[in-house]
Write an enzyme that holds these catalytic residues in place. Structure first.
Site: not given
Lengths: 480, 100, 479
Positions: A70, A145, A169
């Site tokens: 990420k 996210s 997330s």
């Protein structure tokens, strides 16, 4: 040719010289390029050819396995911007601990995944690089996210992606994209080198297509880190060795507060079907109550923004990242840089967080929320002590929603995290695994929540359940 | 905790404390959103938290220390190379009005 | 109306740890700008703090030294404000849970002593430093100091005038140096202080409005700043005005204070418990362990020197200004067993010589064993005090030389046999018949002359008291 090959199969293939590390990397790199319309990647790392031109695999490593990070996980000499303009041009001078663990296990770090700016969002629409698409339906969000990683794993652009989970997330996008995603116990993985959103809630989590792959990577990145004093010095269990063990007599708690009217009926049906599968595998279902569930979202949206406002104070244009031009003075430099550098949702949370910490409101909001957090955690403690060994419930109340659908309604966006937030507040491990599709062919996720430090029971249960179906092997149309 | 309806002035104060400029045309909408978020937060008033400890750290770990040993970071030049403005190895900023 | 000043000091003590409070970057003074940086010091994304255990040990030690209660359950808190030398946008500090509370310290001024209460001591990280250039309208930031551990000691408002404030600060400096936790060097900024000052009519209990004076960086300036501020407030009050609560800066060039610019409204630091740092739990056993390592404090040591060793108040004071003096005294005494001589030799001969040669006490070439041995030889009448001085002067230049070697080379040997001296006395009488006659006629002043002559004849080796005594005896015989 590598699609749906497990880590173990890839490793075996490299060893037997059926294919090379370079072929694997090239295969995924070409897919990333081919499907860049998903907008799942923020940056592709330059790869050291030396790492690819060998067939060396020491056992128990990720030798030659492509992994994506990420965009909020630092890897030395690569950009890490948390998809925020304020970190434009920031090149990480050091590795996050999880990154160095992946590196030393031989993983090939392919690139960074797109995400909601600073991990604030449930749809991956709050990114400075534009939104990510859901490979199952390009008109829908992949969740957030860690939406870039989830979309990439679902579309088979990468076999493994590391995400972060603060309020869901990792799990919610895993659910929306039909993949496996684990948020481990708070303190299991190091947060060192991970761009902080809310420090008391953040954990790095692994997203893969199968439970086995998830276990293999999770046990590599786990462990106490002297550089993160919130990581905990407990033995690192061998997650993968629990796979295949039976679950006879396992008591599965079904929290009645998670089967509410807001829950989509198709999801309700899927979950109940999954529960009866688990029953067939020898588990006992127990109805439980987690009475403070309804307060979790409110609690989270006080604690997380407060910590975020504090954590994001360092992005000030002084030492690195973006600095706005043509400013009148120092005060203006701060304000202009931060106004231009942060997106709408990040600003909103900074303001909320600043407000709830400010003089006169601190006790009423922040301390109150921390007290309710204790009660939410106590709910879990009680049922785990007396009634069940693991909890099963939906990961999210809906399947993936349409792009833009909730952008103008922050509250409705926040409420999408209603089933994932409580475990972050309690610091517990939880996993989302595919458990079917709705009538629009959008994936549904089953969430398994474990006791603190008991990821093993989650893996064991998830693995057995996974063997009863082939949902995790389905590939979104157009990405075969 | 009473329902605190936020006003324009309050928002401006928070903007300043957060070191961000308010965008005039968005302020009214922001106040509206802010108030609905606070309304959500005020749901917590329903919960009796008398004699309940506040959780600041979720697992009970305490006393995690490092020994007093110096070790120099190896990539200092990398850090210094990403400064937006510098004078030698100093970070350069618009003049600070008064040293606190 | 008569007014009295009410003063409280906030003293920042920089600890002498090797590494910073939350990371392993170094803490040395005077490095090149931004040389002592790492991800945390620079406030990089993803960097996390880990507590340096020695900071907690030092805080407990100081807490015990200042008679404080030590808090069992401690948390660090973030204090938020934006400033270029504060890299994370918050300072890691402690707010309403300081590690030490409810202490006290005694100051002495010309024999009268006063107790000043210690409200609290808390741990925090230092900020960086900026230099300002009005010409280019810019400031240059150096983060070397950012993250260096500090203990902030907050006194009760028990101080009443500038002199007491100076004395208080000196005692604090003495104690932190004594405990070995800081060099207390004000010039290098390892000891800094802010003063809260207000005035009230004598007899009134309620405090007046206070001003906080920052930027005081020497002992001299502490008194100057407070004197100026008291005079300023007194003038306002006498003219019927009101003092406003504000932060003022001391200007060491003009020796005045002025209102701080650029400070908008009351600060709102938004303290909350730092989620990155788990709580620090200090059990009684930890405190006991620290207590065992704690040296006798200077105030107790002083009493011991006066009561047990019968030293004067002044001598005891001098020997306890630094722990190394006191330790050195103890070590010298252990060898020679004479407190008064030990004290005299340390405070006059040794200190004098070091000062003359510009040698710091920490580089003192005379070991405590050697000085103790030298004094022992005086006591045992092997050498005279004068001889000892000769030996000492040689030793300070050549510390590797042995005392016995010098005695041999210089032929230094005290003549303490009365008969040997009697021979010398009679020889002097014989050689100075004229003066002897005058002396016998009643010129008593010549006694000294004869002593001098005898000592000269003995090459300084005769024991003077004995020479004195034998001259008197011999004269009696002649009469």
């Amino acid at each position: 040719m590598f699609i749906n090959k497990s880590i173990k199969e890839l490793r075996k293939g490299i060893k037997q010289k059926d294919f090379s590390k370079k072929e694997i990397a090239d295969f995924y790199l070409s897919r990333i390029k081919k499907f860049n319309n998903l907008n799942a990647f923020s940056h592709i790392h330059p790869i050291n050819e030396k790492d690819l031109n060998n067939s060396d695999i020491s056992s128990d490593t990720l030798s030659g396995i492509p992994v994506a990070l990420k965009d909020n996980i630092l890897s030395r000499n690569n950009p890490a911007t948390a998809c925020s303009k304020i970190l434009d041009g920031f090149i990480a001078p050091y590795d996050a601990t999880v990154t160095s663990k992946l590196k030393s296990s031989g993983a090939i770090l392919i690139g960074n995944n797109n995400m909601d700016e600073f991990a604030m969002g449930s749809s991956s629409e709050n990114s400075s690089l534009g939104n990510v698409l859901n490979p199952w339906d390009l008109n829908k969000v992949p969740g957030g996210s860690s939406g870039g990683g989830a979309a990439a794993v679902a579309a088979r652009l990468i076999p493994v992606a590391l995400g972060t989970d603060t309020g869901g997330s990792v799990r919610q996008p895993a659910s929306f994209c039909g993949i496996v995603g684990l948020k481990p116990t708070y303190g299991r993985n190091s947060r060192y080198g991970v761009i902080a959103y809310a420090s008391s809630l953040d954990q790095v989590g692994v997203m893969t297509n199968s439970v086995e792959d998830c276990a293999l990577v999770s046990e590599i990145i786990a462990g106490f880190d002297p550089l993160d004093s919130t990581s905990v010095d407990v033995p690192i269990p061998n997650f993968s060795s629990t796979l295949g063990k039976d679950i006879k007599g396992l008591r599965i708690g079904i929290p009645k507060e998670y089967f509410i009217k807001e829950l989509n009926t198709e999801i309700d049906t899927s979950i109940r079907t999954a529960l009866s599968e688990l029953e067939k595998l020898g588990a006992t279902l127990v109805e439980i109550s987690l009475p403070h569930t309804e307060y979790a979202v409110a609690t989270y949206y006080i604690i997380a923004p407060a910590e975020a406002a504090s954590n994001l104070s360092r992005y000030d244009g002084i030492r690195y990242g973006k600095r706005s031009k043509d400013t009148e003075d120092l005060f203006d430099l701060y304000c202009k840089t931060r106004t231009e550098g942060f997106g709408t949702e990040v600003k909103r949370r900074i303001l909320i967080g600043t407000y709830v910490l400010s003089e006169g409101y601190f006790d009423a909001y922040y301390i109150k929320a921390q007290k309710v957090r204790t009660l939410v955690a106590n709910d879990f403690k009680e049922v785990f002590e007396n009634q069940c060994d693991i909890i099963a419930c939906p990961t999210a109340p809906t399947t993936a929603f349409n792009l833009g659908e909730k952008c103008n309604d922050p509250i409705s966006m926040y409420l999408n995290d209603i089933f994932t937030i409580p475990t972050n507040l309690a610091g517990l491990p939880a996993m989302s695994i595919p458990c079917g599709f709705d009538s629009n062919n959008m994936p549904i996720g089953l969430q398994l929540i474990g006791k603190a430090w008991d990821e093993e029971t989650i893996f064991k249960t998830a693995y057995l359940y996974e063997q009863t179906h082939d949902w995790h092997k389905r590939i979104p149309k157009g990405f075969e | 905790m009473t329902t605190n309806k936020l006003q324009k002035n309050d928002i401006f104060k928070i903007f300043k404390l957060s070191r961000m400029h308010p965008e005039e045309e968005k302020v009214n909408k922001l106040i509206e959103e802010f108030n609905s978020i606070l309304e959500l937060a005020e749901k917590l008033n329903e919960v009796d938290t008398k004699n309940i400890d506040a959780t600041s750290h979720v697992h009970g770990a305490t006393n995690i220390f490092r020994e007093d040993k110096r070790s120099d970071f190896t990539a200092k030049e990398k850090i210094l190379s990403i400064m937006p403005e510098n004078s030698g190895t100093y970070i350069k900023v618009p003049i600070v009005i008064e040293q606190e | 109306m008569d007014y009295e000043a009410v003063i409280g000091l906030e003293t920042h003590v920089q600890l002498n740890t090797l590494s910073k409070i939350f990371c392993s970057a170094g803490t040395t003074f005077g490095e090149d700008p931004n040389n002592l940086i790492d991800p945390l010091t620079f406030g990089l994304p993803g960097a996390l703090p880990v507590v340096n255990k020695r900071v907690i040990d030092s805080a407990i030690l100081l807490g015990l030294g200042l008679n404080c209660q030590i808090r069992k359950f401690n948390r660090f808190a973030r204090k938020h404000y934006f400033y270029p030398d504060l890299p994370k946008g918050y300072q890691i500090s402690q707010s309403d849970e300081p590690i030490c509370e409810h202490g006290r310290v005694t100051i002495e001024d010309n024999g009268t002593s006063r107790t000043i209460g210690i409200t609290r001591i808390h741990m925090e990280e230092d900020a960086g430093k900026s230099i300002h250039d009005a010409r280019t309208n810019s400031s240059l930031v150096d983060l070397n100091r950012a993250g260096v551990p500090l203990l902030e000691i907050v006194s009760q408002p028990d101080i009443r005038n500038a002199v007491e404030a100076g004395l208080y600060l000196k005692v604090i400096r003495q104690i932190v140096r004594w405990l070995g936790i800081s060099d207390g060097n004000m010039e290098e900024g390892s000891l800094r202080c802010d003063a809260n000052i207000s005035l009230r009519p004598v007899g009134q209990l309620k405090f007046g409005t206070r001003a906080e004076i920052k930027n005081i960086n020497s002992f001299k300036y502490v008194e100057k700043a407070i004197e100026y501020e008291i005079a300023r407030q007194l003038k306002i009050l006498k003219e019927g005005g009101t003092v406003i609560q504000e932060t003022r800066l001391f200007n060491s060039e003009t020796e005045t204070t002025h209102e701080m610019r650029g400070k908008e409204g009351a600060a709102d630091y938004r303290y909350f418990a730092d989620p990155d740092l788990p709580p620090v739990v200090i059990e009684e056993s930890w405190i006991q362990k620290i207590r065992q390592t704690m040296p006798v404090l200077p105030s107790e040591k002083k009493l011991e020197l006066i009561n047990t060793h019968k030293l004067t108040e002044y001598d005891a004071e001098v020997l306890t200004t630094e722990r190394e003096f006191s330790d050195y005294f103890d070590a010298v005494f252990k060898v020679c067993k004479d407190a008064k001589l030990s004290c005299n030799w340390i405070t006059s001969e040794l200190f004098g010589a070091l000062k003359k040669l510009h040698i710091d006490f920490s580089n003192n070439p005379i070991s405590s064993e050697v000085l103790g041995e030298l004094i022992k030889l005086i006591k045992e009448e092997v050498i005279s005090g004068k001889m000892a001085k000769t030996i000492f002067e040689i030793l300070i230049e050549n510390p590797s030389k042995k005392i016995q070697e010098i005695i041999k080379e210089k032929g230094l040997k005290l003549i303490s046999d009365p008969e040997e001296i009697r021979v010398l006395v009679n020889e002097v009488f014989k050689n100075n018949a004229d003066n002897l006659k005058k002396f016998l006629d009643g010129n008593n002043k010549l006694h000294g002359f004869f002593v001098g002559q005898v000592l000269k004849l003995s090459a300084g080796n005769a024991k003077p008291e004995l020479v004195n005594q034998i001259i008197t005896e011999e004269l009696k015989k002649i009469k």
